[in-house]
Structure formats: C-alpha cells, structure tokens
Write a protein that holds these residues in place. Sequence first.
Motif, mmCIF file in Angstrom:
data_model
loop_
_atom_site.group_PDB
_atom_site.id
_atom_site.type_symbol
_atom_site.label_atom_id
_atom_site.label_comp_id
_atom_site.label_asym_id
_atom_site.label_seq_id
_atom_site.Cartn_x
_atom_site.Cartn_y
_atom_site.Cartn_z
ATOM 1 N N THR A 22 1.176 -1.219 -0.650
ATOM 2 C CA THR A 22 0.177 0.241 -0.056
ATOM 3 C C THR A 22 1.076 1.332 0.418
ATOM 4 O O THR A 22 0.573 2.257 -0.574
ATOM 5 C CB THR A 22 -1.032 -0.085 0.964
ATOM 6 O OG1 THR A 22 -1.755 -1.476 1.342
ATOM 7 C CG2 THR A 22 -2.199 0.776 1.143
ATOM 8 N N ASP B 167 2.462 2.314 -3.363
ATOM 9 C CA ASP B 167 1.024 3.107 -4.280
ATOM 10 C C ASP B 167 2.154 5.352 -3.914
ATOM 11 O O ASP B 167 1.311 5.643 -4.735
ATOM 12 C CB ASP B 167 -0.022 3.068 -3.826
ATOM 13 C CG ASP B 167 -0.402 1.085 -4.496
ATOM 14 O OD1 ASP B 167 0.431 0.925 -5.355
ATOM 15 O OD2 ASP B 167 -1.024 0.880 -3.698
ATOM 16 N N ASN C 233 1.770 5.119 -13.217
ATOM 17 C CA ASN C 233 2.220 3.828 -13.128
ATOM 18 C C ASN C 233 3.781 3.409 -13.877
ATOM 19 O O ASN C 233 4.251 3.865 -13.600
ATOM 20 C CB ASN C 233 1.424 2.910 -14.270
ATOM 21 C CG ASN C 233 0.014 3.312 -14.473
ATOM 22 O OD1 ASN C 233 -0.443 2.596 -13.595
ATOM 23 N ND2 ASN C 233 0.000 3.050 -15.854
#
Length: 486
Positions: free
Chosen positions: A65, A68, A93
């Motif tokens: 997490t 990200d 990305n």
Amino acid sequence: MEKKSKKKDKKDILNSKKGLRNKETNIISYCFMSIFAIIMVYLVIFNEFLAKDILNNPYNSLVDTQEDNVIRGDILASDGTVLATTQVDSEGNQTRVYPLGSVFSHVVGFNNNGRSGLELSENYYLLSKADNVLSQISDDIDGEMYEGDDVYTTLSVTLQKAAYEALGTNKGAVIAMDPTTGKILCMVSYPSYDPNDAVDDYSTWLTYDSDDSVLLNRATQGLYPPGSTFKILTLLAYMEQNSDYEDFTFNCSGSVSISGGTKINCASNTVHGYETLVTAFANSCNSAFATIGVSLTRAEYISLVSRFLFNQSLGVDFTYNESSFSLTTDSSISAVEETAIGQGQTMISPLHNLMIASSVANDGVMLKPYLVDKVVDSNGNTVISYDSEELGIMMSEKQAEYITTCMKQVCKTGTGSAFRNYGVSVAGKTGSAQYGDGSNYHSWFVGFAPADNPKIAICVILEGGFTGVSSAQYVARDVLDAYFGY
C-alpha cells in the motif's frame, strides 16, 4: 458554639471531598502522562530499532500500500552507476528497471513478485521520504507521490562485470571485498536471471530443481565442503598448539595411513617428499595435514573453528546461510583426518571463506562485510553512512604474517600456478572439494593481493562439471586483472 462547630465540620468535609477530587484528578493526569510518555518512548524505539525490520518484512502487506504513494529510490554502484531505478509513465504507473540486468541480479535482487537482495534488505530506505512527518501527511492528503531515498552500494561495476564474464556459464560464485574495510566489491552467482523478467518469469523460476536454481545466491547462501582452503584453519590450529611450528617437517610418500583411521591420499597420489610446514601448505599436502589434524588437541581445534564463526551468525546485514562444523571430541580418527583437509561434514559459504582469508590479510582482524556505503535522500542529504566494523581478533599479527608467507608460497611454487610471475604478489589457497561419491569435485580459490599490502581479497567457487576454465584460480585472476588494470 455548636453552630460554629457544625459549620467547621461541614467545611472540613467539603475540603476533604475537594482534596479527594484533586487527588483523583492528579492520579488520572499522571496516568495519561505516563501513557503518553510510554507511547513516545515506544515511537522512538520503533523508529530507531524496529521500523526497518518491520518494513522489510516480506509478509508486511502494508508495504504494498505504501509503495502506491512512493517513487521507490534508486540503487547505485559505488561510482554512481544506476543498478535499479523506477520509471513512472504519464498515468503514474511505476515500473522497476534494472539497467545492467543479470550482471547484478543476485546482489541487487528484484522488487516484483516479492523482494530479494538489496531490494529487500534496504526496502526501508528505498521507501523512506526526506521530509518530516507533517510534510508526508500533507502529501498524503494532496495525493502527491514522494521520492524514496537512494542507496549507494560499495559495488564496483568494473569488478562485477569482470567476475560475471570470468564465471561464464559455470555454476558457482565470485565474491570480493576490501579486507581492510569490509566493503564488498563484487558478488556474482550463477545460474543467474534477469530481474527485469521477474514479473513474468518468477513462477517459472520456482519450479527449477534446487541444483539449477537461479534464485539461490551461491556467494552467500551456497554451502560446500571447503576442501583444502580449510587448511588455513588447520595450519593456525597447529601453530597455536605448537610453539615450535616452524621446525615442522614431514616426508610425504603420496599417502598416509594412521592407526584407527583411513588411508588419505595426496592429489593424484603425488609424492611431495621432504616438506616444511610452508611447503606442505604450498603443495596442499593431504598426507601432512591429515597427520597434523590427528595430532591436535580436539577441544582446542573445535574452539578455534568456533571462533571463526562456524555454526553461528556471521553478523552481516543481508541474506546468507550459516556454515557448519560437526567435529566433536568423540569423533573418529577418520573424521578428524577428513576434517583437517577440508572434507568430512564441514560446509562453508564463499562469503564465509572470504571472511577467513580477509582476516589473514587484515593482520588477524575479521571485519564485517557490508554492501551499502550510504543512503541519500531526494534532497541530496546523507541519511546514514556506514563504516568498518570489527567482528573480532581471530589471530595475532605474527600468526597472520606467517600464514601470509605460506599463502604467498602457494602462488610462487605451489598449487596456485595461475599467479606465477603475476604482476603483483598474490597470497592464496587452492582447494578441490570432493562431493557425492567422491568422483566429482568443486574448485576453490581464496586469496588477496598485493600480498604485503592487501587491497582486495577474493573467493571463487566452481561447482563440479565446470568447463572453459581449468580451475577457480583462473577466474580469480581475471577479476584481479580488472582490479589492477592488466
């Protein structure tokens, strides 16, 4: 008078109740203050001692997490060459890229389908941010991604490439370090893999037979019988137990049979004839060293080997396997003979073998090998830097000097023929370690150079069945050629 007394009693009761309330308030306040203090102490301890291990734990799902919101930091060689970096496309990305591919595969590792190598051990810093907590919270609220810290390693691109090319397609490993600092200069293992392919091929790599595994870092995790490289410790044990060790002589007839033991042959049944301790070591005479091993006081021999960190932690900050030594005071004569020449049940990693040779090179002091030189944040500030750390004094300077003399003789007149008339003086020890049914052997070389002012120590293991090179010492020579510019 009675009315005044009642008023006084009422006042005393009220004061008593007020004091009780104040006392209760104080107790509650102290409790909250204590809890706050405990939390603050825990936060300090967590951030100082626990956070890195928890963040590096591959089972910590919160890391995914966090990634990200972070542009993972770079991993760089000692000269600043980028070994791992993150590319971000227009949609945000991220793709982890390894510009030198399989050359640095095991030491740098990968960050897809799990983590390995430096990607795992330095995960804490690669995901850390330069700014303070308030700034991080602000970025989280704004949805902004922040840049992780960059990790500068001790690795030399020149030596890494030389080791990778010298090893070729042979199973084995090459690892080198500066014996006076502990800085690891190169670390190569084969079979190898391209970390850029981990996202697609990792599941396939897991299906490989253990002997062909590309995920095993043979430099730090591979365990092998040490062969004649173990004679360094047998030699030291004899020196410690015999003050007249320089007077040692032996007449080698090509083999030796000791009462209660088994027949020990020299390589190819070579008859070495009259030998001193120096020439017996240089010739890697099994007959002499099996005899020496049986003459040793077992308990002291075992204690010396334990001092050199067998069956225990090596103290390094990256993944490795412990070396094993199983000789006991009740072991048979045959077991002692085999152990003394590096066979039997003893198993060692190339990393550990390098550390032993480096302690000889460094006047008897064993240093902790390390891979990270410093960590730098996105603002260019150094977050943390690393320096030499002693693991222990393994032998005296005089003993290290004598063993160096023996190792120099290996390369001058003994089994280390690859270094005859070499440009610098090399101290080394060759080894042929039998395995399986005894018909196959691994080839070892450990050593350092220049012999009288060591700058680099190296260890090479070639697993049995190697081709294109006659022995490990020639792989080591190619790496030393690159180091000294030959």
